[in-house]
Write an enzyme that holds these catalytic residues in place. Structure first.
Site, PDB file in Angstrom:
ATOM      1  N   ILE A  17       0.826  -1.199   0.000  1.00 14.81           N
ATOM      2  CA  ILE A  17       0.000   0.000   0.000  1.00 14.81           C
ATOM      3  C   ILE A  17       0.863   1.252   0.000  1.00 14.81           C
ATOM      4  O   ILE A  17       0.548   2.234  -0.685  1.00 14.81           O
ATOM      5  CB  ILE A  17      -0.972  -0.012   1.197  1.00 14.81           C
ATOM      6  CG1 ILE A  17      -2.038  -1.097   0.998  1.00 14.81           C
ATOM      7  CG2 ILE A  17      -1.642   1.350   1.369  1.00 14.81           C
ATOM      8  CD1 ILE A  17      -2.986  -1.248   2.163  1.00 14.81           C
ATOM      9  N   TYR A 172      -2.601  -8.346  16.169  1.00 15.96           N
ATOM     10  CA  TYR A 172      -2.984  -7.516  15.025  1.00 15.96           C
ATOM     11  C   TYR A 172      -4.176  -6.626  15.394  1.00 15.96           C
ATOM     12  O   TYR A 172      -4.185  -5.424  15.103  1.00 15.96           O
ATOM     13  CB  TYR A 172      -3.333  -8.408  13.842  1.00 15.96           C
ATOM     14  CG  TYR A 172      -3.695  -7.665  12.574  1.00 15.96           C
ATOM     15  CD1 TYR A 172      -2.712  -7.139  11.751  1.00 15.96           C
ATOM     16  CD2 TYR A 172      -5.026  -7.498  12.202  1.00 15.96           C
ATOM     17  CE1 TYR A 172      -3.040  -6.455  10.582  1.00 15.96           C
ATOM     18  CE2 TYR A 172      -5.366  -6.816  11.042  1.00 15.96           C
ATOM     19  CZ  TYR A 172      -4.369  -6.299  10.241  1.00 15.96           C
ATOM     20  OH  TYR A 172      -4.697  -5.613   9.097  1.00 15.96           O
TER      21      TYR A 172
END
Length: 289
Positions: A17, A172
């Protein structure tokens, strides 16, 4: 000191990204500092270096400046922002994208990464929280003196931060929730300075890592390209009323619809919010008296 229009910093921009965001800002003519630890030769099979990303920004019409920076090293980070100050005197956009939590995936340590949290090595916590959340915090703190009114901080997060689901990786989820809360809190603090802070949720993105993980069962037919997030950030930066969105935790696809931004090839990705809302662990209702 020299100046070349609008100045952006995209951290963790050697691949994925971050690389896509840098490329999209190049399309819009930005000067983009691209940072990462992969300089010269990538340490991962998925490839990608900051020099390659900077060259891509140049080809797109912007100006790419590669800077090797380990954002977990405060001296590295301070030197980076000192350089931006010395060369430009300001910063217009900070994109927090550096993330150390995928190292095990890049190195194909799948059993370790997929293990329940009590069987995972503790250094996975350090990778996510130090090479992720702390790195984002320090980048923000060092950026604020360079960000004038109209400045933008965009932190790449994910749905797990707001919508924890059974089976999600605990570390996460913690890291993404921390990133989200950091943007909300910083937005409140920085509003009087005119600085916009947002957390952005991409959907499934066809990064080099996703494409290399062939047996993961990803449905790439609905995947966003890495540049989609960058196109949305460029549109947000161009919005004179962006401060109204400060403190927002926003799916990239929804912000794209707001700005009428399409993905590469004209695709219009759909937000995955409904999917995560459907499966979210419901909060415990505490009785109030």
């Amino acid at each position: 000191m020299f100046d070349n229009g609008r100045i952006a910093l995209v951290t963790g921009a050697s691949r994925g990204i971050g690389k896509g965001v840098a490329a999209a800002l190049g399309d819009a003519g930005w000067t983009v500092y691209v940072t990462g630890r992969s300089s010269g030769t990538s340490t991962y099979a998925t490839g990608g270096t900051i020099e390659e990303t900077a060259a891509l920004v140049d080809r797109r019409g912007g100006h790419g400046i590669p800077v090797r920076c380990d954002h977990t090293n405060d001296d590295d980070a301070r030197a980076l922002f000192d350089r931006i100050r010395d060369q430009h005197g300001r910063l217009d956009i900070l994109v927090n994208n550096v993330w150390g939590g995928y190292g095990g995936w890049h190195e194909k340590r799948y059993a370790e990464m997929l293990a329940p949290f009590w069987d995972q090595p503790f250094d996975l916590y350090d990778a996510a929280m130090t090479a992720g959340v702390r790195a984002h915090f320090t980048a923000c703190a060092l950026a604020v003196p360079l960000l004038g009114a109209g400045g933008l901080i965009a932190t790449i997060s994910f749905f797990a931060g707001s919508y924890p689901r059974p089976g999600d990786d605990v570390v996460y989820t913690m890291a993404k929730a921390a990133d989200d809360r950091m943007m909300v809190s910083m937005a409140a603090t920085l509003r009087e300075r005119g600085i916009t802070c947002v957390a952005l949720y991409p959907g499934l993105v066809s990064t080099e890592l996703v494409l290399a993980t062939e047996d993961a069962g990803f449905d790439l037919a609905t995947a966003e390209t890495p540049e989609f997030t960058g196109r949305v950030i460029a549109a947000l930066a161009a919005d004179p009323d962006r401060l109204a969105l400060s403190g927002g935790i926003i799916p990239v696809a929804e912000l794209a619809a707001h700005y009428d931004v399409t993905d590469v090839g004209g695709n219009r990705p759909v937000s995955r919010r409904a999917e995560y809302e459907r499966d979210v662990i419901p909060p415990v209702a505490w009785p109030r008296h």
